[in-house]
Design a protein around this motif. Structure first.
Motif: not given
Length: 448
Positions: A248-251, A28, A245-246, A182-183, A255, A186-187
């Protein structure tokens, strides 16, 4: 003893190689462009006047570039950033992006990236401009019109005008949309371009200040230079929220985040920097007008705490993204930027020997090395020792003669680059040509 040292160094090298492996496929990207924020403003770069804990943390966990340069004003920088090309090829007039150009979003989208742009547009009033240039989703200020950007703003959501009247703060509305993007993606691989509304004037209280007026309909109400510090702090908090936020999503490790300024801090603002006063120089071709913060964060790929002293400029962003995404441009020879991917991974890469800047007048066109700068009108300055460029170099030493020859070769390679159809427009200069929409046009306004 020597053998033991060699083995120890080899072990450290292998450990680094293990900890910082090759980038993941289709990472990302988040590219954040701060508005009117010079190099002297961030704590990580030596700034002492403003609170920037989240950006300082971002730099500590990644890499900051100590010699990053943008253009003196925002539209020229946005063109370079989005196209990877110097303004001599494609600049038309202030507030416009030639629709024949190709942007980083148009190149990443066919590779499977979801693309979104959130913040300040100022690149053409057409309703479909963001989508034309490759963005699936957009939430922008100054697209089809120019209302308030701060309290009770007027924004465009995918070209549809929305006016806010309940005390909303424009940058907060845009931030919420960026987080939603982002939300929602995220996938899958996504590219989030965030040309921030902050920290451009007018300098007014933010919602975190007691003086913030939620009923204000004039964005200039209460303007005072003292609120610039609050705007910097608010902008920094937004960057921290994106990073959370990244996480929280494990990104985070998937990224690459790039943060860069679009030009120097506004004139009239004085910042304490490394023990001295530093005057903002927006609009000037001096260091104060063009030297900007540039931070790259990518946990697991970029070794933490690195400082890069090589020359970089805003044309380098696009080829870096393409390189990391494994995307090959159809015409790589059209790009002026250099990929920074190898440098980000702790390798030598291919450092720039020079940067170039174009303006319709020769007094603003130049080629520069790390300390010396040659203008198209023949002026040679040492902007390393003389950052305000108050004195031209007139003596002909072996060093200055060799520098002139090297830099003149750079200027000569761009001498015929300006397309003939654009030369006629060069007299407009850097004036804001954002016109009010016709009074009789059909309204696309939607109440928020």
């Amino acid at each position: 003893m020597i053998r033991s040292i060699v083995i120890a160094l080899l072990c450290v090298s292998l450990a680094d190689a293990t900890a910082f492996s090759a980038p993941p496929a289709k990472p990302n990207f988040i590219v954040i462009l701060a508005d009117d924020l010079g190099y002297e403003c961030l704590g990580t770069d030596g700034g002492e006047s403003y609170s920037t804990p989240h950006l300082d943390k971002l730099a500590a966990g990644g890499m900051r570039f100590d010699r990053a340069y943008a253009q003196p004003l925002c539209t020229p920088t946005r063109l370079q950033l989005m196209t990877g090309r110097y303004n001599v090829w494609n600049y038309t007039s202030f507030g416009e992006l030639n629709r024949k150009e190709t942007t980083f979003a148009q190149l990443l989208k066919p590779a499977g990236y979801a693309t979104g742009i959130f913040g300040k547009w100022q690149l053409g009033q057409e309703v479909d401009s963001p989508q034309h240039f490759g963005f699936d989703v957009s939430c922008l200020w100054q697209q089809t019109r120019r209302p308030s950007r701060f309290p009770n703003p007027g924004l465009e959501f995918n070209g549809v005008e929305r006016d806010f009247t309940n005390g909303e703060f424009g940058p907060d509305v845009v931030q919420a949309e960026a987080l939603k993007f982002i939300d929602a993606n995220r996938e899958r691989p996504f590219f989030l371009y965030y040309p921030m509304i902050l920290t451009h004037g007018p300098f007014i209280p933010t919602p975190s200040d007691p003086e913030y007026d939620p009923k204000a309909v004039n964005e200039n109400a209460g303007q005072n230079k003292k609120f610039f510090a609050s705007m910097v702090k608010h902008m920094d908090a937004h960057v921290g929220e994106l990073e959370r936020r990244l996480g929280q999503h494990g990104l985070l490790e998937k990224t690459l985040v790039l943060f860069i300024g679009d030009n120097g801090t506004g004139k009239g603002l004085t910042t304490r920097w490394r023990g001295r006063d530093y005057a903002g120089g927006k609009g000037l071709s001096t260091r104060a007008g063009m030297h900007v913060p540039f931070i790259a964060s990518w946990p697991g790929v970029i070794p933490a705490g690195r400082v890069n002293n090589d020359l970089v400029d805003t044309t380098d962003v696009l080829p870096t993204l393409l390189d990391a995404a494994g995307v090959k441009p159809a015409e790589p020879s059209r790009l002026d930027g250099h990929s920074l991917l190898a440098m980000l991974q702790g390798q030598l890469g291919q450092p720039r020997e020079w940067i170039y800047s174009w303006h319709p007048t020769a007094s603003r066109e130049f080629a520069a090395e790390k300390t010396l700068k040659l203008y198209a009108d023949g002026r040679l300055v040492d902007y390393g020792r003389d950052p305000q460029q108050e004195h031209d170099i007139t003596e002909n030493t072996a060093e200055t003669t060799a520098a002139r020859e090297r830099l003149q070769k750079v200027l000569s390679r761009f001498a015929s680059a300006r397309p003939a159809e654009l030369k006629a427009r060069d007299g407009k200069g850097y004036q804001d040509n954002m016109k009010a929409p016709p009074a009789n046009r059909t309204s696309r306004k939607k109440a928020a």
